[in-house]
Enzyme design. Structure first.
Site, PDB file in Angstrom:
ATOM      1  N   ASN A 160       2.107   1.513  -2.275  1.00 53.10           N
ATOM      2  CA  ASN A 160       1.815   1.745  -0.853  1.00 53.10           C
ATOM      3  C   ASN A 160       1.345   0.423  -0.258  1.00 53.10           C
ATOM      4  O   ASN A 160       1.239  -0.602  -0.952  1.00 53.10           O
ATOM      5  CB  ASN A 160       0.767   2.849  -0.698  1.00 53.10           C
ATOM      6  CG  ASN A 160       0.626   3.313   0.744  1.00 53.10           C
ATOM      7  OD1 ASN A 160       1.632   3.565   1.417  1.00 53.10           O
ATOM      8  ND2 ASN A 160      -0.586   3.391   1.256  1.00 53.10           N
ATOM      9  N   LYS A 161       1.059   0.434   1.020  1.00 52.45           N
ATOM     10  CA  LYS A 161       0.677  -0.778   1.764  1.00 52.45           C
ATOM     11  C   LYS A 161      -0.349  -1.622   1.009  1.00 52.45           C
ATOM     12  O   LYS A 161      -1.292  -1.083   0.433  1.00 52.45           O
ATOM     13  CB  LYS A 161       0.134  -0.344   3.130  1.00 52.45           C
ATOM     14  CG  LYS A 161      -0.311  -1.444   4.057  1.00 52.45           C
ATOM     15  CD  LYS A 161       0.710  -2.548   4.261  1.00 52.45           C
ATOM     16  CE  LYS A 161       2.058  -2.049   4.757  1.00 52.45           C
ATOM     17  NZ  LYS A 161       3.116  -3.084   4.652  1.00 52.45           N
ATOM     18  N   GLN A 179      -1.348  -2.121  10.893  1.00 51.55           N
ATOM     19  CA  GLN A 179      -0.831  -0.775  11.197  1.00 51.55           C
ATOM     20  C   GLN A 179      -1.959   0.216  11.459  1.00 51.55           C
ATOM     21  O   GLN A 179      -1.799   1.168  12.212  1.00 51.55           O
ATOM     22  CB  GLN A 179       0.036  -0.249  10.030  1.00 51.55           C
ATOM     23  CG  GLN A 179       1.371  -0.924   9.881  1.00 51.55           C
ATOM     24  CD  GLN A 179       1.322  -2.089   8.906  1.00 51.55           C
ATOM     25  OE1 GLN A 179       0.280  -2.701   8.711  1.00 51.55           O
ATOM     26  NE2 GLN A 179       2.455  -2.414   8.315  1.00 51.55           N
ATOM     27  N   ASP A 239       5.083   4.527  -0.528  1.00 56.86           N
ATOM     28  CA  ASP A 239       6.441   4.017  -0.317  1.00 56.86           C
ATOM     29  C   ASP A 239       7.349   4.342  -1.487  1.00 56.86           C
ATOM     30  O   ASP A 239       8.563   4.437  -1.334  1.00 56.86           O
ATOM     31  CB  ASP A 239       6.416   2.503  -0.081  1.00 56.86           C
ATOM     32  CG  ASP A 239       6.037   2.232   1.358  1.00 56.86           C
ATOM     33  OD1 ASP A 239       4.837   2.315   1.661  1.00 56.86           O
ATOM     34  OD2 ASP A 239       6.953   2.012   2.173  1.00 56.86           O
ATOM     35  N   ARG A 265       8.926   1.749  11.051  1.00 58.11           N
ATOM     36  CA  ARG A 265       8.392   1.441   9.725  1.00 58.11           C
ATOM     37  C   ARG A 265       7.738   2.706   9.180  1.00 58.11           C
ATOM     38  O   ARG A 265       7.612   3.700   9.876  1.00 58.11           O
ATOM     39  CB  ARG A 265       7.468   0.215   9.729  1.00 58.11           C
ATOM     40  CG  ARG A 265       6.680  -0.068  10.946  1.00 58.11           C
ATOM     41  CD  ARG A 265       5.622   0.937  11.255  1.00 58.11           C
ATOM     42  NE  ARG A 265       4.779   1.212  10.108  1.00 58.11           N
ATOM     43  CZ  ARG A 265       4.086   2.317   9.952  1.00 58.11           C
ATOM     44  NH1 ARG A 265       4.127   3.299  10.862  1.00 58.11           N
ATOM     45  NH2 ARG A 265       3.330   2.518   8.897  1.00 58.11           N
ATOM     46  N   GLY A 266       7.312   2.615   7.895  1.00 59.32           N
ATOM     47  CA  GLY A 266       6.822   3.818   7.225  1.00 59.32           C
ATOM     48  C   GLY A 266       7.998   4.406   6.448  1.00 59.32           C
ATOM     49  O   GLY A 266       9.081   4.584   7.028  1.00 59.32           O
ATOM     50  N   ALA A 267       7.783   4.684   5.162  1.00 68.89           N
ATOM     51  CA  ALA A 267       8.913   5.036   4.288  1.00 68.89           C
ATOM     52  C   ALA A 267       9.824   6.145   4.844  1.00 68.89           C
ATOM     53  O   ALA A 267      11.042   5.955   4.954  1.00 68.89           O
ATOM     54  CB  ALA A 267       8.397   5.381   2.899  1.00 68.89           C
ATOM     55  N   ARG A 286      14.775  -3.254   3.539  1.00 62.28           N
ATOM     56  CA  ARG A 286      13.408  -3.274   2.983  1.00 62.28           C
ATOM     57  C   ARG A 286      13.463  -2.721   1.551  1.00 62.28           C
ATOM     58  O   ARG A 286      13.912  -1.589   1.338  1.00 62.28           O
ATOM     59  CB  ARG A 286      12.457  -2.455   3.869  1.00 62.28           C
ATOM     60  CG  ARG A 286      12.347  -3.048   5.267  1.00 62.28           C
ATOM     61  CD  ARG A 286      11.117  -2.586   5.992  1.00 62.28           C
ATOM     62  NE  ARG A 286       9.910  -3.084   5.394  1.00 62.28           N
ATOM     63  CZ  ARG A 286       8.689  -2.625   5.719  1.00 62.28           C
ATOM     64  NH1 ARG A 286       8.558  -1.650   6.593  1.00 62.28           N
ATOM     65  NH2 ARG A 286       7.608  -3.129   5.145  1.00 62.28           N
TER      66      ARG A 286
END
Ligand code: MRU
Length: 343
Positions: A245-246, A194, A235, A45-47, A88
């Site tokens: 973002n998150k 996270q 992201d 995960r993570g762009a 995603r």
């Protein structure tokens, strides 16, 4: 440094981030469908890391295509890349990496076997470039961090979220590499944690001073004067500088403004989506209710309760003090200055 995702002997190897910090387990995939599934389930995960994994998934899919000629190969490859693209929706790096793989397919004029080799090479390039870009970002961003300061970060935008070094945590590493004394406060980052599971894990491994707080403590810490700046990843960044973002990043940005604390976003140019005018048009991923009603497999809410679970939010550009990229530090007016990064 651990490897987040890697191409090894015609398979994709990734660190299973769902098991961190308890277990360090590497998974090996030789079918592109498994890679797509791993992206959906947040093993990776993570762009930027999602982009790298998707490119490697595409290369894996290409290896499995049995086609008589280039035309048939291209048709089959479209199916592989469509599956990768369905994993995603918010992280633009996913689509950016898939587009690069598709460009290699469309521009190829040799044989099918040569094209397969080219696709593997392209996926490896995307991986290697990401680390270089993060180091450049870290060098630029590190200059914004003062000696003896405390950085608040949200989610994990570290080595785990990229091919290595990280974006927001890359900026912290850049400051540390420049000899500065930097402490990090990590928001735990509900619902998937996270910050607690991943940011704390990777910073502690690197010996970088890290203090874990729950998400609802950030305002209090700022009011007490314990936070000098905020650095987060992204992201997707729209052409006007709005940042997806998150989930929870927007709340941190509002708090930072209220306490006159700089709010920095660290993201590579591949996270910028100039086709999207403002954050209003960024698709926001909705994830399963279980992520909200369970923690670590334990139910914490009544069965059947209504939930919402948007995985990301959008911070308006007016709350962003600067965007740190591999091309330098960009400040308002973002519309004009982001364009300059793409001459
Ligand atoms: O749902 P995740 O864990 O993929 O979300 C990750 C983030 O929001 C990160 O901050 C972002 O992708 C930047 S990673 C360098």
């Amino acid at each position: 440094m651990f490897k987040t995702v890697e191409w090894k002997n015609n398979s994709v190897v990734m660190l299973d981030q769902t098991l961190l910090p308890g277990k360090v387990v590497y998974r090996k995939f030789s079918d592109y469908r498994q890679v797509a599934d791993a992206i959906k389930k947040l093993l990776v995960r993570g762009a930027p890391a999602i982009g790298v994994a998707a490119a490697m998934g595409c290369a894996l899919g290409a290896l499995g295509i049995k086609a008589a000629g280039l035309g048939e190969f291209r048709r089959e490859f479209k199916k592989v890349s469509a599956l990768m693209a369905s994993t995603r929706p918010t992280a633009i790096n996913l689509f950016w990496a898939i587009e690069r793989m598709n460009r290699a397919v469309d521009s190829h004029c040799g044989g099918v076997e040569g094209l397969k080799k080219r696709l593997i090479a392209e996926a490896k390039n995307i991986h290697d470039e990401d680390i270089k870009v993060n180091r450049r970002m870290g060098a630029y961003g590190g200059r914004l961090i003062k000696n003896n300061s405390t950085v608040l970060t949200h989610c994990n935008a570290g080595a785990l979220a990229t091919a290595g070094y990280g974006t927001a945590l890359g900026v912290v590493r850049g400051a540390v590499d420049a000899g500065k004394n930097v402490r990090v406060f990590a928001d735990e980052t509900r619902p998937v944690l996270q910050g607690a599971r991943l940011t704390a894990w990777e910073l502690m491994r690197d010996g970088i001073d890290c203090t874990l707080i729950t998400d609802n403590m950030a305002g209090y810490m700022m009011k007490k004067g314990l936070i000098d700046c905020v650095v987060v990843g992204a992201d997707r960044i729209a052409a006007n500088g709005d940042v997806a973002n998150k989930i929870g990043t927007y709340s941190v940005a509002v708090l930072a403004r209220a306490h006159k604390i700089p709010f920095y976003v660290a993201a590579p140019k591949s996270t910028m989506d100039l086709r999207i005018k403002s954050g209003d048009s960024i698709p926001i991923e909705e994830r399963s209710a279980d992520e909200v009603t369970f923690i670590g497999g334990v139910r914490i809410a009544p069965d059947g309760v209504k939930t919402k679970n948007p995985a990301f939010d959008v911070t308006p550009a007016r709350l962003v003090s600067a965007i740190i990229t591999e091309g330098g530090v960009v400040r308002a007016p973002y519309g004009r200055n982001i364009k300059k990064l793409f001459p």
